[in-house]
Design a protein around this motif. Structure first.
Motif, PDB file in Angstrom:
ATOM      1  N   UNK A 150     -24.494  31.621  29.798  1.00 18.21           N
ATOM      2  CA  UNK A 150     -25.759  29.831  30.529  1.00 18.21           C
ATOM      3  C   UNK A 150     -25.247  29.284  29.710  1.00 18.21           C
ATOM      4  N   UNK A 151     -26.153  28.515  28.814  1.00 18.40           N
ATOM      5  CA  UNK A 151     -26.050  27.288  27.447  1.00 18.40           C
ATOM      6  C   UNK A 151     -25.938  28.821  26.798  1.00 18.40           C
ATOM      7  N   UNK A 152     -26.009  29.717  26.160  1.00 14.45           N
ATOM      8  CA  UNK A 152     -26.536  30.706  24.429  1.00 14.45           C
ATOM      9  C   UNK A 152     -24.796  30.480  24.402  1.00 14.45           C
ATOM     10  N   UNK A 153     -24.941  30.981  23.000  1.00 14.29           N
ATOM     11  CA  UNK A 153     -23.163  31.202  22.424  1.00 14.29           C
ATOM     12  C   UNK A 153     -22.810  32.049  21.151  1.00 14.29           C
ATOM     13  N   UNK A 154     -22.433  32.642  20.871  1.00 20.35           N
ATOM     14  CA  UNK A 154     -23.019  33.606  20.036  1.00 20.35           C
ATOM     15  C   UNK A 154     -21.331  33.101  19.022  1.00 20.35           C
ATOM     16  N   UNK A 155     -22.227  33.948  17.399  1.00 18.16           N
ATOM     17  CA  UNK A 155     -20.803  33.363  16.280  1.00 18.16           C
ATOM     18  C   UNK A 155     -20.724  34.335  15.705  1.00 18.16           C
ATOM     19  N   UNK A 156     -19.184  35.132  15.045  1.00 16.67           N
ATOM     20  CA  UNK A 156     -18.940  36.393  14.193  1.00 16.67           C
ATOM     21  C   UNK A 156     -18.554  35.530  12.800  1.00 16.67           C
ATOM     22  N   UNK A 157     -19.106  36.574  11.973  1.00 14.52           N
ATOM     23  CA  UNK A 157     -18.661  35.649  10.723  1.00 14.52           C
ATOM     24  C   UNK A 157     -18.650  37.132   9.524  1.00 14.52           C
ATOM     25  N   UNK A 158     -17.417  36.513   9.190  1.00 11.30           N
ATOM     26  CA  UNK A 158     -17.266  38.013   8.546  1.00 11.30           C
ATOM     27  C   UNK A 158     -15.954  37.434   6.797  1.00 11.30           C
ATOM     28  N   UNK A 159     -16.559  38.511   6.095  1.00 13.42           N
ATOM     29  CA  UNK A 159     -15.609  38.490   4.880  1.00 13.42           C
ATOM     30  C   UNK A 159     -16.712  37.212   4.193  1.00 13.42           C
ATOM     31  N   UNK A 160     -17.334  37.317   3.927  1.00 10.16           N
ATOM     32  CA  UNK A 160     -18.414  36.385   3.957  1.00 10.16           C
ATOM     33  C   UNK A 160     -19.831  36.554   2.906  1.00 10.16           C
ATOM     34  N   UNK A 201     -11.691  30.392  12.497  1.00  9.54           N
ATOM     35  CA  UNK A 201     -11.167  30.623  12.216  1.00  9.54           C
ATOM     36  C   UNK A 201     -10.789  32.163  12.043  1.00  9.54           C
ATOM     37  N   UNK A 202     -10.321  33.229  10.645  1.00 11.72           N
ATOM     38  CA  UNK A 202      -9.656  34.215  10.864  1.00 11.72           C
ATOM     39  C   UNK A 202     -10.823  35.314  10.807  1.00 11.72           C
ATOM     40  N   UNK A 203     -12.065  34.864   9.676  1.00 10.39           N
ATOM     41  CA  UNK A 203     -13.074  35.171   9.909  1.00 10.39           C
ATOM     42  C   UNK A 203     -14.043  34.722  10.520  1.00 10.39           C
ATOM     43  N   UNK A 204     -13.997  33.666  11.286  1.00 14.04           N
ATOM     44  CA  UNK A 204     -14.627  33.176  11.772  1.00 14.04           C
ATOM     45  C   UNK A 204     -15.122  33.369  14.032  1.00 14.04           C
ATOM     46  N   UNK A 205     -15.579  33.672  14.247  1.00 12.97           N
ATOM     47  CA  UNK A 205     -14.941  33.545  16.411  1.00 12.97           C
ATOM     48  C   UNK A 205     -16.293  33.371  17.184  1.00 12.97           C
ATOM     49  N   UNK A 206     -15.890  32.763  18.528  1.00 11.24           N
ATOM     50  CA  UNK A 206     -17.224  32.503  18.577  1.00 11.24           C
ATOM     51  C   UNK A 206     -16.847  32.518  20.397  1.00 11.24           C
ATOM     52  N   UNK A 207     -18.157  33.635  21.188  1.00  9.73           N
ATOM     53  CA  UNK A 207     -17.943  33.469  22.379  1.00  9.73           C
ATOM     54  C   UNK A 207     -19.044  32.945  22.845  1.00  9.73           C
ATOM     55  N   UNK A 208     -19.048  32.622  24.055  1.00  6.22           N
ATOM     56  CA  UNK A 208     -20.451  32.101  25.467  1.00  6.22           C
ATOM     57  C   UNK A 208     -20.561  33.189  25.122  1.00  6.22           C
ATOM     58  N   UNK A 264     -16.475  44.559   4.389  1.00 11.81           N
ATOM     59  CA  UNK A 264     -16.724  43.259   3.836  1.00 11.81           C
ATOM     60  C   UNK A 264     -18.145  43.281   4.692  1.00 11.81           C
ATOM     61  N   UNK A 265     -19.095  41.789   4.327  1.00 10.49           N
ATOM     62  CA  UNK A 265     -20.301  41.518   4.750  1.00 10.49           C
ATOM     63  C   UNK A 265     -19.455  41.066   6.077  1.00 10.49           C
ATOM     64  N   UNK A 266     -20.784  41.035   7.393  1.00 14.16           N
ATOM     65  CA  UNK A 266     -20.540  40.711   8.834  1.00 14.16           C
ATOM     66  C   UNK A 266     -22.048  40.321   9.825  1.00 14.16           C
ATOM     67  N   UNK A 267     -22.187  39.253  10.159  1.00  8.82           N
ATOM     68  CA  UNK A 267     -23.126  38.483  10.129  1.00  8.82           C
ATOM     69  C   UNK A 267     -22.991  37.814  11.838  1.00  8.82           C
ATOM     70  N   UNK A 268     -23.527  38.229  12.906  1.00  7.75           N
ATOM     71  CA  UNK A 268     -23.901  37.849  14.259  1.00  7.75           C
ATOM     72  C   UNK A 268     -25.041  36.901  14.085  1.00  7.75           C
ATOM     73  N   UNK A 269     -24.559  35.705  14.716  1.00  5.90           N
ATOM     74  CA  UNK A 269     -25.741  34.613  14.907  1.00  5.90           C
ATOM     75  C   UNK A 269     -25.575  34.076  16.800  1.00  5.90           C
ATOM     76  N   UNK A 270     -27.451  34.039  16.957  1.00  4.29           N
ATOM     77  CA  UNK A 270     -26.919  33.736  19.027  1.00  4.29           C
ATOM     78  C   UNK A 270     -27.650  31.994  18.442  1.00  4.29           C
TER      79      UNK A 270
END
Length: 367
Positions: free
Chosen positions: A272-282, A262-269, A222-228
């Motif tokens: 500093x003040x930056x975070x990273x988000x993974x989204x799959x199955x979307x 959730x199962x398809x969304x994970x967030x990490x630090x 499935x599609x996978x996306x990363x967001x800063x």
């Protein structure tokens, strides 16, 4: 007699040891194989005790009910009933005197009583509660002796103390080991949480985040996306209110992110003040909508400095597609480039110019 009791107890503790090993390797075993091995372990333990009876005044018993009661107490009926069926069928095949009473009162009765009374894990219940349970199960198992066999009352009187104390003693020993394993398991989970999570925000740390993302991209096409994600004007906020307030805001934003995981969304630090988000199955549109919802909640949440003073913060976001065969760090780099563009355009935006050949910039200013 003592040797037979110890033999039964050894079987019970060996069963616990095997189950403990299975639980330790559970993550590496297919679920059906794990359940099969668990069923076979408990069934084999009960069946083995059929062949190592304990003689009380010429009356032969064993500790077969203990594994069944523990399974019913700490497990669930879906696991307990198949094991109960297996051991009952085996006992029928063995045959001999006392087969039916042994099945009805020595296994089925105590197991069903435990399942009926304790539907959930009861580690929090008192020791007295557990003693009463085993007392009731012992009574179900042994009291019918009075009516089933000749001179039943005399036999019951002569064996009840040793029989009851052996059951309660063996159950206590097993419960002690179960409790120690439970404490070890909880401690191990706490240590893993500390090793895998950022101490301030309780989000995944960078290394664990990337490990999970790699696992998820391998598990599906499935599609996978990363967001800063970066907090806007965070240095100014720290300079104005102090680093303690800045840490408090980061912690509260971490809680907001946790609500969207959730199962398809994970967030990490990320740092500093930056975070990273993974989204799959979307798909791309859904991924952006999800980020918009997060961005809006952060923008509209008041962060309290004290009882009478609060402030608002915004975040800028850059998103990139994690394409098949793409190096993870390359996707992070593209998302970071888009984040930089979002900040250049005035912040509080979502930028996705690297996802499609046509630049896509989403401005979501305060409403």
């Amino acid at each position: 007699m003592l040797q037979s009791i110890l033999s039964n107890l050894s079987i019970i503790l060996l069963m616990h040891l095997i189950i403990q090993a299975l639980n330790n390797y559970k993550k590496h075993l297919p679920n059906m194989l794990y359940l099969f091995l668990l069923v076979m372990t408990v069934s084999a333990s009960v069946i083995t005790m059929f062949y190592l009876p304990i003689e009380f005044e010429g009356y032969r018993v064993d500790l077969r009910m203990i594994p069944l009661i523990f399974l019913a107490y700490f497990g669930n009926w879906r696991l307990t009933l198949p094991i109960l069926l297996i051991v009952c069928v085996w006992r029928v095949l063995i045959g001999g005197v006392g087969t039916i009473p042994g099945i009805l009162f020595g296994m089925i009765g105590p197991t069903l009583l435990t399942l009926a009374v304790y539907k959930n894990n009861k580690f929090s219940s008192s020791y007295l509660d557990k003693i009463l349970l085993f007392t009731a199960c012992w009574f179900i198992s042994d009291f019918p002796i009075i009516f089933i066999i000749p001179n039943g009352l005399e036999i019951f009187k002569s064996i009840f103390f040793l029989r009851y104390t052996s059951l309660l003693g063996a159950a206590s020993v097993l419960y002690y080991f179960v409790l120690m394993e439970r404490k070890r398991y909880n401690l191990n989970n706490q240590l893993e949480f500390i090793a895998w999570h950022d101490s301030l925000t309780k989000l995944l740390n960078r290394n664990k985040f990337f490990e999970i993302v790699e696992e998820k991209r391998k598990a599906t096409n499935e599609n996978h996306y990363l967001a800063m994600v970066d907090l806007d004007y965070f240095k100014k906020l720290n300079d104005t209110y102090g680093h303690v307030v800045g840490d408090q805001i980061l912690s509260e934003i971490g809680s907001i992110f946790k609500n969207y995981e959730n199962e398809y969304v994970k967030v990490g630090r990320y740092g500093g003040e930056e975070f990273i988000i993974y989204q799959g199955h979307t798909n791309f549109d859904q991924a952006v909508q999800y980020l918009e919802a997060i961005q809006k909640e952060i923008r509209t949440t008041p962060f309290y400095i004290d009882e009478d003073l609060s402030t608002y913060v915004t975040v800028s976001i850059g998103i990139a597609e994690l394409k098949k065969g793409m190096n993870l760090q390359e996707a992070v780099k593209r998302a970071d480039q888009n984040l930089y563009i979002a900040k250049e355009k005035g912040r509080d935006q979502i930028e996705a110019s690297e996802v499609h050949t046509k630049r896509i910039s989403i401005t979501v200013g305060a409403e």
